[in-house]
Motif scaffolding. Structure first.
Motif, PDB file in Angstrom:
ATOM      1  N   SER A 263       0.853  -1.190   0.000  1.00 62.26           N
ATOM      2  CA  SER A 263       0.000   0.000   0.000  1.00 62.26           C
ATOM      3  C   SER A 263       0.886   1.236   0.000  1.00 62.26           C
ATOM      4  O   SER A 263       2.073   1.173   0.304  1.00 62.26           O
ATOM      5  N   ALA A 264       0.268   2.349  -0.379  1.00 68.46           N
ATOM      6  CA  ALA A 264       0.976   3.629  -0.368  1.00 68.46           C
ATOM      7  C   ALA A 264       0.034   4.682   0.189  1.00 68.46           C
ATOM      8  O   ALA A 264      -1.175   4.649  -0.055  1.00 68.46           O
ATOM      9  N   ARG A 265       0.584   5.617   0.954  1.00 70.18           N
ATOM     10  CA  ARG A 265      -0.246   6.653   1.564  1.00 70.18           C
ATOM     11  C   ARG A 265       0.594   7.911   1.797  1.00 70.18           C
ATOM     12  O   ARG A 265       1.805   7.909   1.557  1.00 70.18           O
ATOM     13  N   VAL A 266      -0.060   8.945   2.290  1.00 67.14           N
ATOM     14  CA  VAL A 266       0.615  10.198   2.622  1.00 67.14           C
ATOM     15  C   VAL A 266       0.497  10.427   4.124  1.00 67.14           C
ATOM     16  O   VAL A 266      -0.576  10.255   4.699  1.00 67.14           O
ATOM     17  N   GLU A 267       1.609  10.763   4.764  1.00 64.01           N
ATOM     18  CA  GLU A 267       1.599  11.083   6.193  1.00 64.01           C
ATOM     19  C   GLU A 267       2.369  12.364   6.440  1.00 64.01           C
ATOM     20  O   GLU A 267       3.324  12.678   5.732  1.00 64.01           O
ATOM     21  N   HIS A 268       1.947  13.092   7.455  1.00 58.00           N
ATOM     22  CA  HIS A 268       2.683  14.274   7.898  1.00 58.00           C
ATOM     23  C   HIS A 268       3.657  13.849   8.991  1.00 58.00           C
ATOM     24  O   HIS A 268       3.252  13.330  10.027  1.00 58.00           O
ATOM     25  N   ARG A 269       4.946  14.046   8.747  1.00 57.63           N
ATOM     26  CA  ARG A 269       5.959  13.664   9.723  1.00 57.63           C
ATOM     27  C   ARG A 269       6.917  14.829   9.962  1.00 57.63           C
ATOM     28  O   ARG A 269       7.106  15.679   9.083  1.00 57.63           O
ATOM     29  N   THR A 270       7.520  14.839  11.143  1.00 58.44           N
ATOM     30  CA  THR A 270       8.508  15.854  11.487  1.00 58.44           C
ATOM     31  C   THR A 270       9.825  15.192  11.872  1.00 58.44           C
ATOM     32  O   THR A 270       9.871  13.991  12.171  1.00 58.44           O
ATOM     33  N   ALA A 271      10.893  15.975  11.889  1.00 60.24           N
ATOM     34  CA  ALA A 271      12.197  15.445  12.280  1.00 60.24           C
ATOM     35  C   ALA A 271      12.173  14.934  13.718  1.00 60.24           C
ATOM     36  O   ALA A 271      12.827  13.937  14.046  1.00 60.24           O
ATOM     37  N   ALA A 272      11.419  15.601  14.586  1.00 61.17           N
ATOM     38  CA  ALA A 272      11.337  15.176  15.983  1.00 61.17           C
ATOM     39  C   ALA A 272      10.702  13.798  16.101  1.00 61.17           C
ATOM     40  O   ALA A 272      11.092  12.982  16.951  1.00 61.17           O
ATOM     41  N   GLN A 273       9.730  13.494  15.238  1.00 59.79           N
ATOM     42  CA  GLN A 273       9.060  12.205  15.296  1.00 59.79           C
ATOM     43  C   GLN A 273       9.968  11.050  14.880  1.00 59.79           C
ATOM     44  O   GLN A 273       9.861   9.945  15.414  1.00 59.79           O
TER      45      GLN A 273
END
Length: 328
Positions: A263-273
């Motif tokens: 599967s493929a999706r879009v996620e919001h991620r940050t460097a801290a995560q």
């Protein structure tokens, strides 16, 4: 069969390149000046700067200050001419090759001149530089070729995908390509800084100022190379699946066949995560984190891989649509 290109996203490429190039150009100029001045106590008042092609003996000289600043002046003129030509013509593939070749050639020549004059009271006693000149020319040509290749890399392809997430309708018989790039200015500046430290140590060793301090040069050179490789990324979706290439040369490359992507999706991620910048391993899986925000995330063999690039939704949609087509 027709071809269609998907969206192309770029993040911070122009600004990052400009800052890194400016810092690198200034650093090269400083190295050219500092190298002979740092060895001034072990050099004659005038330095041999030209050798006869037949005899290999020195037949021309310059005062120490001129030998220090003349190569830096040549470098400054080269940088200015290339920058103006780049602005007027818009061509970019040859810029990196010209500047890298020029930097390696001038720095190698300066180190060879210092080494040949080192420990002599008169410039006429300077050692031969024939072998060093051959090595410098070869190194400059090789470095220039590699840099030009990196500057000219362009993407092309074909594509489409599986799983839960966005999808795009792909007409039968058509091929699609989605391409997105991203870069991180801070990582490129760090790579430039550590690379200049390694270059300074290598030139000082070649110039005879210090011994072969590989314990100093090797860690900085390795840090510069690794940081540069993971300071930029290119993601491409084609009919064969997903390709993620790193660095200016597009190497190394990670590939996933379309059938391997669940599967493929879009996620919001940050460097801290994900634990920082660059290539990170965390509880979220593997993330290529060059800027916070939307990431293209794929799941393959039960594991997640994410890359922070623009237009991630289109990339995920194509991968999911390709997977649906294959399973259907």
């Amino acid at each position: 069969m027709s071809d269609r290109a998907g969206g192309t996203g770029r993040t911070g490429g122009a600004g990052a390149t400009a800052w890194a190039a400016a810092g690198w150009a200034a650093g090269v100029a400083a190295l050219l000046v500092v190298l002979p001045l740092a060895a001034s106590g072990r050099l004659p008042d005038r330095l041999a700067t030209h050798w006869g092609s037949g005899s290999g003996a020195p037949d021309g000289s310059m005062p120490l200050w001129a030998a220090a600043f003349f190569p830096a002046l040549i470098w400054a003129v080269l940088v200015l001419v290339v920058a103006l030509a780049r602005r007027w013509t818009g061509a970019g593939g040859w810029v990196a090759g010209t500047l890298v070749s020029g930097a390696v050639g001038l720095a190698g020549a300066q180190a060879s001149i210092v080494r040949a004059n080192l420990g002599h009271e008169d410039w006429r006693q300077a050692d031969s530089v024939t072998v060093r000149v051959v090595v410098v020319i070869a190194a400059a040509a090789l470095a220039g070729f590699a840099a030009a290749l990196a500057g000219r890399r362009k993407a092309e392809g074909a594509g489409a995908p599986t799983g839960e997430g966005p999808r795009l309708e792909i007409p039968s018989g058509e091929r699609f390509v989605w391409l997105s790039r991203a870069s991180n200015a801070w990582l490129q500046l760090i790579a430039t800084g550590t690379g200049l430290v390694a270059a300074a140590g290598a030139l000082a060793g070649l110039g005879g100022l210090i011994g072969a301090e590989w314990a100093l040069v090797a860690p900085f050179a390795a840090a510069s190379l690794l940081t540069l490789v993971f300071s930029s990324v290119r993601a491409r979706v084609t009919g064969q699946g997903l390709e993620v290439a790193f660095g200016p040369l597009g190497l190394p490359v990670r590939r996933w066949a379309a059938g391997e992507i669940e599967s493929a999706r879009v996620e919001h991620r940050t460097a801290a995560q994900v634990g920082g910048w660059g290539y990170r391993l965390s509880g979220l899986g593997t993330t290529v984190m060059l800027r916070g925000g939307e990431c293209l995330v794929i799941r393959s063999k039960g594991k997640d891989f994410a890359v922070s690039v623009d237009d991630a939704e289109r990339g995920a949609a194509l991968l999911n649509s390709l997977g649906a087509r294959r399973s259907g």
